[in-house]
Every structure is written in structure tokens, then in C-alpha cells.
Scaffold this motif. Structure first.
Motif, mmCIF file in Angstrom:
data_model
loop_
_atom_site.group_PDB
_atom_site.id
_atom_site.type_symbol
_atom_site.label_atom_id
_atom_site.label_comp_id
_atom_site.label_asym_id
_atom_site.label_seq_id
_atom_site.Cartn_x
_atom_site.Cartn_y
_atom_site.Cartn_z
ATOM 1 N N ILE A 113 12.271 -2.854 -6.995
ATOM 2 C CA ILE A 113 12.644 -2.664 -8.386
ATOM 3 C C ILE A 113 12.363 -1.219 -8.792
ATOM 4 C CG2 ILE A 113 12.147 -5.089 -8.917
ATOM 5 C CD1 ILE A 113 9.693 -4.060 -10.501
ATOM 6 N N ASP A 114 13.146 -0.737 -9.772
ATOM 7 C CA ASP A 114 13.051 0.654 -10.211
ATOM 8 C C ASP A 114 13.125 1.587 -9.007
ATOM 9 O OD1 ASP A 114 12.817 2.775 -11.941
ATOM 10 O OD2 ASP A 114 10.631 2.709 -12.008
ATOM 11 N N PRO A 115 14.212 1.511 -8.241
ATOM 12 C CA PRO A 115 14.284 2.217 -6.953
ATOM 13 C C PRO A 115 14.360 3.730 -7.083
ATOM 14 C CG PRO A 115 16.386 1.223 -7.486
ATOM 15 C CD PRO A 115 15.442 0.759 -8.529
ATOM 16 N N GLU A 116 13.502 4.411 -6.360
ATOM 17 C CA GLU A 116 13.525 5.859 -6.297
ATOM 18 C C GLU A 116 14.315 6.292 -5.065
ATOM 19 O OE1 GLU A 116 9.459 6.968 -6.119
ATOM 20 O OE2 GLU A 116 9.077 6.589 -8.253
ATOM 21 N N ARG A 152 0.838 -1.204 0.000
ATOM 22 C CA ARG A 152 0.000 0.000 0.000
ATOM 23 C C ARG A 152 0.872 1.253 0.000
ATOM 24 N NH1 ARG A 152 -3.879 -2.904 3.230
ATOM 25 N NH2 ARG A 152 -2.750 -2.294 5.119
ATOM 26 N N LYS A 153 1.994 1.205 0.740
ATOM 27 C CA LYS A 153 2.878 2.371 0.823
ATOM 28 C C LYS A 153 3.873 2.423 -0.330
ATOM 29 C CE LYS A 153 2.719 2.819 5.867
ATOM 30 N NZ LYS A 153 3.511 2.942 7.119
ATOM 31 N N LYS A 165 7.565 -3.892 -6.965
ATOM 32 C CA LYS A 165 7.945 -5.250 -6.578
ATOM 33 C C LYS A 165 9.059 -5.245 -5.530
ATOM 34 C CE LYS A 165 9.856 -9.570 -8.388
ATOM 35 N NZ LYS A 165 10.437 -10.241 -9.571
ATOM 36 N N TYR A 166 8.842 -6.008 -4.485
ATOM 37 C CA TYR A 166 9.770 -6.072 -3.358
ATOM 38 C C TYR A 166 9.594 -7.425 -2.664
ATOM 39 C CZ TYR A 166 11.558 -5.084 1.370
ATOM 40 O OH TYR A 166 12.230 -5.125 2.570
#
Length: 403
Positions: A360-363, A64-65, A69-70
């Protein structure tokens, strides 16, 4: 309606701890920290405990936060409760440029660029090495209590100025069980230091070329050299190489290890996964830019390279497949990479440290702008230390731990 009827109606519509609907309970919990819910509320009653123990509760809360994908590499034994605690705490500490972290900047920590730092002894010591050849130990517990910047140098526990005969001290590894510190330098020596008596090395071993990297895991010390060699030592025997292998064409820059494999990265743009039990190469991976830094934890191997990328390698079932490649956001080479359940932290010669989401696709959670290039970083729990080329060391500690 009589008093008896009123009492029965109130009893019928009252909510009790052991019967509160899960949806209401979880909505209440969403306003509380995961750490409080898991460590405190789970002990209130059996109903709460059953809901809190369910992994689905924490998977849903994380997604939710943070819907991406993690974890990046699937893990059937993943600890979702601990992951939720770590993600929330890391985010709260580092958001808004680390507003809840206190930074201690030790100027002139070494006479020359600081090459390496390592937070050891459960976070109460920071070891450092530099181009002055010195090995220094800093008391982080005393540092937390300091108020005035000019007092920071009083936290120096030990200083061995010529630890490597005035040659660059380039790498440090630590054996926590035996409290032994290993250092490698451009004098081609690996030295062993007893943390209880660090004034003189307890052992020394010479190799044929400068030592560029060290790693310690499962009683095994491994070193990577300028001369392309990876040497493996068994700490239970002596500081003599058990065996060596040369499977790179250029200097070995970074190392990682587990109970079975030694993983080495080289200027030849390859990573070699070496089976130390079978004594043969399991796999060789080729990259566009050569690897500079590695972190091997939580069922994934992360590699930072000279082009500013980091790569995710999947080690499950001994496959060591390249799973993902991302731009870190750094404009120059990635000199350090540290991984936890709550964040991925990278450092660079572009004078910045980036704290990224571990999905994935880390900000970025935040970007820390530094005064100089960052040579290496080290983490322990929520602490972060950096070795800097302007002769300094920086250490970030949660403010709540400094009060």
C-alpha cells in the motif's frame, strides 16, 4: 584444570548447527539472500529447516525491510517465502535505474508505432504487433547473446507483414498449452496462429467492429471491441463465439479473466464483472477516468486509468470491491500495468515506465525514462518488454542471464 576438564568446558559452550539459537541463526541469515537461505540453508539440518519453513520468519523479514502493508489484498494462502525472494530480487535488479538489468532496444521493429508486445513461451519469444498490421516473433534467447546493437534484427524469427490486411494490429493473447497465438486488429478480425508454423493463420473470425483487446484464460478467449461488445470463444471447439454480451455504452478497452469471470473496462468509465457461467453481470464499478489497462493475478485486480491512477480491486469471495486508489506518479494515462509478488510495473504516454513497491502507498523502486510514449508492456519473471510509439521495442533482461 586438567585436560579432561578443558574438554568438558569446550563441549559445554560450543555451538552446534542443530542447537544454534534461532535469534543468532536469523541474524546470520539477514546478511544472506532469501533465495539462498530457502533453497540451500534449509537443507543443512532439521533445525534450520524448521525455522526457515515458518511463515513468520519471512513476514518479519519483509516488514523489517518494507514496513508498509503487504500484500495489498489479504490472502490466507499467501506464499511468504516466495514473496520474500521476489521482493528482494526485484529490488536488487531495479534499484538505481535498473543497474543490474541490460536493455536491448530494437529500433524500427515495425513500420509505424508498435501497439503491443507479449513475452511468451517461458520467456524465449517476444511477439509484437503494430500499426503496420504486421505480427512479428523475436527470439529472446538469441537476443541475450547479442553484443552489437546492429545485430538485434537478426533475432527476428517470423514476420507476417499483412497479418491484418494492413490494418492496425492492436492486441495479442497466447494459449501456452496449445502454442496458439491470437491477434486482433482494426480489420475487425481475430486470427489464430500456430507458433510452430506462424506463416499463415490456422483460423480467422470476423466481428462487426475493430478488436481493441484480447485475453486468454482457462481455455477461453475473450475479445473487446470498438462496438461495445465482449465476445467469448471456447478454444477447444473453434474460433466461433460461444456467446456475446453488450453491457458498456462505449468501446471496450481492456480485459481480464479467471475461471469464472470476464472483466471488461470501457471508455464509458466502467468496469463490468461478467459471470460467464451464469451469463449475467455480477458487478459494475464506476470510475472518474476510464480504464486503459488491467492485470489480474495474486488475488488482486489492478487497473490503470486515463488520469494516471491505478486502482486495486479485491476479488475475494467474488466481491470485486474497490479497495485502494493510488497515483502512479505518471503525468499522463497508464497504458500498461503488470503485477508480481516483487513489484508493480506501469507504463505511460508520459514516456516513462515506473517500477513500484507492491505494498500500500507504493513508492517507486525506479523510474525508467523512455525516448517515446509507451503503448503497452509485458513481463515474464524478471524480464520486461515495452511497445513504443517510435516504432521500437525495448526489452530489459537481468545481466546475469546475458552472460
Amino acid at each position: 584444570m586438567d585436560a579432561k576438564g578443558d574438554s568438558e568446558d569446550n563441549e559445554e559452550y560450543s555451538l552446534k548447527l542443530d542447537s544454534i539459537p534461532p535469534e543468532i541463526f536469523l541474524h546470520i541469515c539477514s546478511f544472506l539472500s532469501a533465495k539462498f537461505v530457502i533453497n540451500v540453508l534449509s537443507k543443512v539440518c532439521q533445525n534450520f529447516h524448521d525455522i526457515i519453513e515458518n511463515d513468520t520468519t519471512w513476514k518479519m523479514r519483509i516488514f523489517r525491510k518494507w514496513p508498509k502493508k503487504y500484500p495489498m489484498v489479504p490472502d490466507p494462502n499467501f506464499d511468504w517465502k516466495e514473496a520474500c525472494i521476489e521482493r528482494e530480487e526485484n529490488y536488487e535488479l531495479w534499484k538505481n535505474c535498473g543497474e543490474k538489468m541490460k536493455i536491448f532496444h530494437i529500433k524500427d521493429a515495425h513500420f509505424g508505432s508498435v501497439n503491443v508486445v507479449n513475452i511468451i513461451e517461458n520467456g524465449w519469444i517476444c511477439a509484437s504487433g503494430g500499426r503496420d498490421g504486421a505480427l512479428k516473433l523475436w527470439n529472446v534467447i538469441d537476443l541475450k547473446a547479442m553484443v552489437e546493437p546492429q545485430d538485434y534484427k537478426s533475432c527476428l524469427i517470423s514476420e507476417k507483414r499483412a497479418a491484418h490486411s494492413n490494418a492496425w494490429l492492436w492486441s495479442i493473447a497466447y494459449d501456452q498449452q496449445n502454442k496458439m497465438l491470437y491477434s486482433g486488429g482494426f480489420d475487425c478480425n481475430i486470427k489464430t496462429w500456430d507458433l510452430d508454423n506462424p506463416e499463415h493463420p490456422v483460423a480467422s473470425h470476423s466481428l462487426s467492429s475493430p478488436i481493441l483487446c484480447l485475453t486468454f484464460a482457462h481455455n477461453i478467449l475473450a475479445s473487446g471491441c470498438y462496438g461495445r461488445c465482449v465476445s467469448i470463444f471456447d478454444s477447444r471447439v473453434s474460433i466461433q463465439p460461444v456467446f456475446q454480451h453488450i453491457h458498456h455504452k462505449k468501446p471496450v478497452i481492456c480485459l481480464a479473466a479467471d475461471e469464472k469471470f470476464i472483466i471488461s473496462g470501457s471508455e464509458d468509465k466502467t468496469i463490468v464483472v461478467y459471470d460467464k457461467i451464469a451469463r449475467k453481470v455480477l458487478k459494475t464499478l464506476q470510475f472518474e477516468g476510464f480504464p486503459l489497462s488491467m492485470c489480474y493475478d495474486y488475488q488482486q485486480l489492478l487497473v490503470g486509468d486515463v488520469l494516471g491512477y491505478f486502482h486495486v480491486i479485491d476479488p475475494t469471495e467474488q466481491s470485486f470491491e474497490l479497495a485502494l486508489t493510488y497515483k502512479t506518479g505518471h503525468k499522463q494515462k497508464v497504458t500498461g500495468i503488470e503485477n508480481s509478488l516483487g513489484s508493480i510495473i506501469t507504463s505511460s504516454t508520459d514516456k516513462s515506465i515506473r517500477v513500484l513497491q507492491p505494498n500500500i502507498d507504493p513508492e517507486p523502486i525506479t523510474v525508467l525514462n523512455c525516448a517515446s510514449e509507451v503503448s503497452k508492456i509485458s513481463t515474464y519473471k524478471h524480464m520486461l518488454a515495452s511497445a513504443n510509439t517510435d516504432d521500437s521495442i525495448s526489452i530489459w533482461i537481468p545481466e546475469e542471464e546475458c552472460s
